[in-house]
Write a protein that holds these residues in place. Sequence first.
Motif, PDB file in Angstrom:
ATOM      1  N   GLY A  49       0.814  -1.212   0.000  1.00  0.00           N
ATOM      2  CA  GLY A  49       0.000   0.000   0.000  1.00  0.00           C
ATOM      3  C   GLY A  49       0.846   1.259   0.000  1.00  0.00           C
ATOM      4  N   ILE A  50       1.986   1.219   0.710  1.00  0.00           N
ATOM      5  CA  ILE A  50       2.904   2.359   0.723  1.00  0.00           C
ATOM      6  C   ILE A  50       3.545   2.551  -0.648  1.00  0.00           C
ATOM      7  CG2 ILE A  50       5.065   3.224   1.725  1.00  0.00           C
ATOM      8  CD1 ILE A  50       2.776   3.438   3.625  1.00  0.00           C
ATOM      9  N   ALA A  51       3.800   1.425  -1.338  1.00  0.00           N
ATOM     10  CA  ALA A  51       4.490   1.493  -2.634  1.00  0.00           C
ATOM     11  C   ALA A  51       3.531   1.755  -3.794  1.00  0.00           C
ATOM     12  CB  ALA A  51       5.239   0.189  -2.873  1.00  0.00           C
ATOM     13  N   LYS A  52       2.235   1.825  -3.519  1.00  0.00           N
ATOM     14  CA  LYS A  52       1.230   1.890  -4.593  1.00  0.00           C
ATOM     15  C   LYS A  52       1.497   3.013  -5.583  1.00  0.00           C
ATOM     16  CE  LYS A  52      -3.794   2.216  -5.306  1.00  0.00           C
ATOM     17  NZ  LYS A  52      -3.923   3.528  -5.947  1.00  0.00           N
ATOM     18  N   GLN A  53       1.656   4.232  -5.093  1.00  0.00           N
ATOM     19  CA  GLN A  53       1.833   5.359  -6.010  1.00  0.00           C
ATOM     20  C   GLN A  53       3.122   5.233  -6.807  1.00  0.00           C
ATOM     21  OE1 GLN A  53       1.416   9.064  -3.865  1.00  0.00           O
ATOM     22  NE2 GLN A  53      -0.796   8.819  -3.592  1.00  0.00           N
ATOM     23  N   PRO A 171       5.918   4.278   8.890  1.00  0.00           N
ATOM     24  CA  PRO A 171       6.950   5.319   8.794  1.00  0.00           C
ATOM     25  C   PRO A 171       8.289   4.784   8.285  1.00  0.00           C
ATOM     26  CG  PRO A 171       5.747   5.534  10.848  1.00  0.00           C
ATOM     27  CD  PRO A 171       5.331   4.233  10.236  1.00  0.00           C
ATOM     28  N   LEU A 172       8.661   3.548   8.698  1.00  0.00           N
ATOM     29  CA  LEU A 172       9.902   2.964   8.188  1.00  0.00           C
ATOM     30  C   LEU A 172       9.845   2.842   6.670  1.00  0.00           C
ATOM     31  CD1 LEU A 172      12.605   1.423   8.424  1.00  0.00           C
ATOM     32  CD2 LEU A 172      11.268  -0.672   8.803  1.00  0.00           C
ATOM     33  N   SER A 173       8.703   2.372   6.171  1.00  0.00           N
ATOM     34  CA  SER A 173       8.545   2.260   4.723  1.00  0.00           C
ATOM     35  C   SER A 173       8.630   3.632   4.058  1.00  0.00           C
ATOM     36  CB  SER A 173       7.202   1.599   4.387  1.00  0.00           C
ATOM     37  OG  SER A 173       7.151   0.288   4.893  1.00  0.00           O
ATOM     38  N   GLY A 174       8.042   4.643   4.730  1.00  0.00           N
ATOM     39  CA  GLY A 174       8.128   5.994   4.191  1.00  0.00           C
ATOM     40  C   GLY A 174       9.557   6.498   4.136  1.00  0.00           C
ATOM     41  N   VAL A 175      10.345   6.194   5.168  1.00  0.00           N
ATOM     42  CA  VAL A 175      11.760   6.578   5.172  1.00  0.00           C
ATOM     43  C   VAL A 175      12.513   5.880   4.052  1.00  0.00           C
ATOM     44  CG1 VAL A 175      13.925   6.406   6.473  1.00  0.00           C
ATOM     45  CG2 VAL A 175      11.832   7.160   7.621  1.00  0.00           C
ATOM     46  N   ILE A 289       1.950  10.429  -1.166  1.00  0.00           N
ATOM     47  CA  ILE A 289       2.394   9.504  -0.123  1.00  0.00           C
ATOM     48  C   ILE A 289       3.895   9.650   0.092  1.00  0.00           C
ATOM     49  CG2 ILE A 289       2.712   7.070   0.499  1.00  0.00           C
ATOM     50  CD1 ILE A 289       0.105   6.435  -0.846  1.00  0.00           C
ATOM     51  N   GLY A 290       4.269   9.904   1.308  1.00  0.00           N
ATOM     52  CA  GLY A 290       5.658  10.050   1.718  1.00  0.00           C
ATOM     53  C   GLY A 290       5.713   9.945   3.232  1.00  0.00           C
ATOM     54  N   LEU A 291       6.683  10.602   3.831  1.00  0.00           N
ATOM     55  CA  LEU A 291       6.849  10.478   5.267  1.00  0.00           C
ATOM     56  C   LEU A 291       5.659  11.066   6.031  1.00  0.00           C
ATOM     57  CD1 LEU A 291       8.578   9.574   7.618  1.00  0.00           C
ATOM     58  CD2 LEU A 291       9.789  11.765   7.523  1.00  0.00           C
ATOM     59  N   LEU A 292       5.134  12.222   5.613  1.00  0.00           N
ATOM     60  CA  LEU A 292       4.010  12.843   6.308  1.00  0.00           C
ATOM     61  C   LEU A 292       2.790  11.921   6.290  1.00  0.00           C
ATOM     62  CD1 LEU A 292       2.579  15.175   7.741  1.00  0.00           C
ATOM     63  CD2 LEU A 292       2.087  16.168   5.488  1.00  0.00           C
ATOM     64  N   VAL A 293       2.446  11.445   5.110  1.00  0.00           N
ATOM     65  CA  VAL A 293       1.291  10.552   4.998  1.00  0.00           C
ATOM     66  C   VAL A 293       1.526   9.279   5.800  1.00  0.00           C
ATOM     67  CG1 VAL A 293      -0.007   9.080   3.403  1.00  0.00           C
ATOM     68  CG2 VAL A 293       0.507  11.446   2.790  1.00  0.00           C
ATOM     69  N   SER A 294       2.756   8.763   5.797  1.00  0.00           N
ATOM     70  CA  SER A 294       3.085   7.553   6.552  1.00  0.00           C
ATOM     71  C   SER A 294       2.890   7.765   8.042  1.00  0.00           C
ATOM     72  CB  SER A 294       4.532   7.130   6.268  1.00  0.00           C
ATOM     73  OG  SER A 294       4.707   6.841   4.906  1.00  0.00           O
ATOM     74  N   LEU A 295       3.306   8.934   8.534  1.00  0.00           N
ATOM     75  CA  LEU A 295       3.161   9.232   9.958  1.00  0.00           C
ATOM     76  C   LEU A 295       1.692   9.371  10.347  1.00  0.00           C
ATOM     77  CD1 LEU A 295       6.091  11.781  10.432  1.00  0.00           C
ATOM     78  CD2 LEU A 295       5.958   9.456  11.352  1.00  0.00           C
ATOM     79  N   VAL A 296       0.918  10.069   9.534  1.00  0.00           N
ATOM     80  CA  VAL A 296      -0.512  10.234   9.832  1.00  0.00           C
ATOM     81  C   VAL A 296      -1.234   8.887   9.712  1.00  0.00           C
ATOM     82  CG1 VAL A 296      -2.664  11.359   9.132  1.00  0.00           C
ATOM     83  CG2 VAL A 296      -0.517  12.651   9.132  1.00  0.00           C
ATOM     84  N   SER A 297      -0.831   8.070   8.737  1.00  0.00           N
ATOM     85  CA  SER A 297      -1.444   6.753   8.555  1.00  0.00           C
ATOM     86  C   SER A 297      -1.162   5.830   9.734  1.00  0.00           C
ATOM     87  CB  SER A 297      -0.928   6.096   7.261  1.00  0.00           C
ATOM     88  OG  SER A 297      -1.277   6.861   6.133  1.00  0.00           O
ATOM     89  N   ALA A 298      -0.098   6.128  10.479  1.00  0.00           N
ATOM     90  CA  ALA A 298       0.244   5.303  11.638  1.00  0.00           C
ATOM     91  C   ALA A 298      -0.647   5.599  12.845  1.00  0.00           C
ATOM     92  CB  ALA A 298       1.707   5.527  12.018  1.00  0.00           C
ATOM     93  N   ILE A 299      -1.287   6.780  12.880  1.00  0.00           N
ATOM     94  CA  ILE A 299      -2.081   7.178  14.045  1.00  0.00           C
ATOM     95  C   ILE A 299      -3.218   6.202  14.329  1.00  0.00           C
ATOM     96  CG2 ILE A 299      -3.601   8.974  14.979  1.00  0.00           C
ATOM     97  CD1 ILE A 299      -1.837  11.048  13.544  1.00  0.00           C
TER      98      ILE A 299
END
Length: 453
Positions: A49-53, A171-175, A289-299
């Motif tokens: 899902g993180i890699a989708k875009q 977030p790790l995937s975003g990094v 999708i990047g680090l910001l979206v990854s962090l918010v998606s973790a909430i």
Amino acid sequence: MADNVGGGLETAIPQGQVLESAMRKARNRLMPFLILMYLLAFLDRANVGIAKQALQTQVHISDAMFALGAGIFFIGYAVFEVPSNLILHRVGARVWLGRIMITWGIVAACTMFVVGGSSFVALRLLLGVAEAGFFPGVILYLTYWFPPEYRGRVLGMFYFGYPLALTLGTPLSGVLLGFDGVAGLAGWQWMFLIEGLLAAGVGVLTMFVLPDRPADVAWLSADEKAALSVVIDRESSDKHAEGSGTFRQALRDVQLLKFVVIYFLMQIGSYGVVFYLPDQVSALLGVKIGLLVSLVSAIPWLCAIVFTAIWPVIATRVNRPRMFFLVCLLMVAGGILLSAHASPSVAIVALCIAASGIIASQAIFWTFPTDHFGGTAAAGGLAVINAIGNLGGFVAPNLRSEADHLFHTSTAGLHALAIAALLSASTALLLPAQGRRVVATALNSMAGRRGGR
């Protein structure tokens, strides 16, 4: 032998102190490593899902091919689930779970070589084959160590791996996506490579650190092993007496069908959120999708960790698993529906509610089939439930995509996911209201035998 067991527990069994000590040690020794294993399993399953875009823009994978690849994992998973779990029951968890992790880690790392839709779908199918048997294998493994009165709590702990994978792993995937261009590799290639090799490494470690049964460990005393053996054996004999001890009996049991239907509908809602949550958050925030979206998606998954630490424990303590399970499913349905129509901030809160319901409901759900089945019925029955039920993970992305396309709106798919959760709740009304209890019965029976002597 029975006299020796009774003599060793003469004082401690009536107070439950020996068993409580054994449970505490087993929980502290086993659960952190099992949580780590599940974290990596779910990370390698859901990081797509993180890699989708990136896959769509750099490898030109269409929405339809992505949905097919995301879901086809569960086809391979379903086909090999039952034989895998039966093998585990025969050869032991240490060797077989280790083998599964090494295999899926290698396949997950190879996803870095995707060059188009066909190779993406093929590797996702192979990943499902490689991971088949892991989850029901762990659930079966927990029945070797924890009686029903403790199982709801440890299942809740085990399920921490699910939201932890999405809280820490997202977030790790975003990094790792930010490694774009390093050593000539795209960021998504680094993500699949590193996260896959992590799983393979832990698989090797599993071969050395995971004990098969209580009798194999030195960190339980003889009395603790004996007390645990009493209650586990009592549960097993009760299930055999009820006709729930062999795989053939399980296949003829109408309860198996109920479990399959409920779990299948649950997984539609679950994976419909998991696979698309980063994409949904990206749309809500209006950023890529990047680090910001990854962090918010973790909430939402962080909220799920807190909720799952509390809710299944209370359900076990008051012995009302069905009621607590139904509340979770209603949270899933309501949270998904609200996220489809609310403002961005309210939608994030709604997704927190849905995510909490998703994780806690699954932890509570598995107390029903583990209470009901024993022996090879548990090995095969749990695998059947997970295999067919997880086909909901194949249906979810395709259902969501087709519903959006059919009704020409981005909310239709969310409505379909919420309906699946409501149907699961309706079917769950057929489950027993209370869970099995064997500890007090087993210990009282031993006390009576000692008194008779």
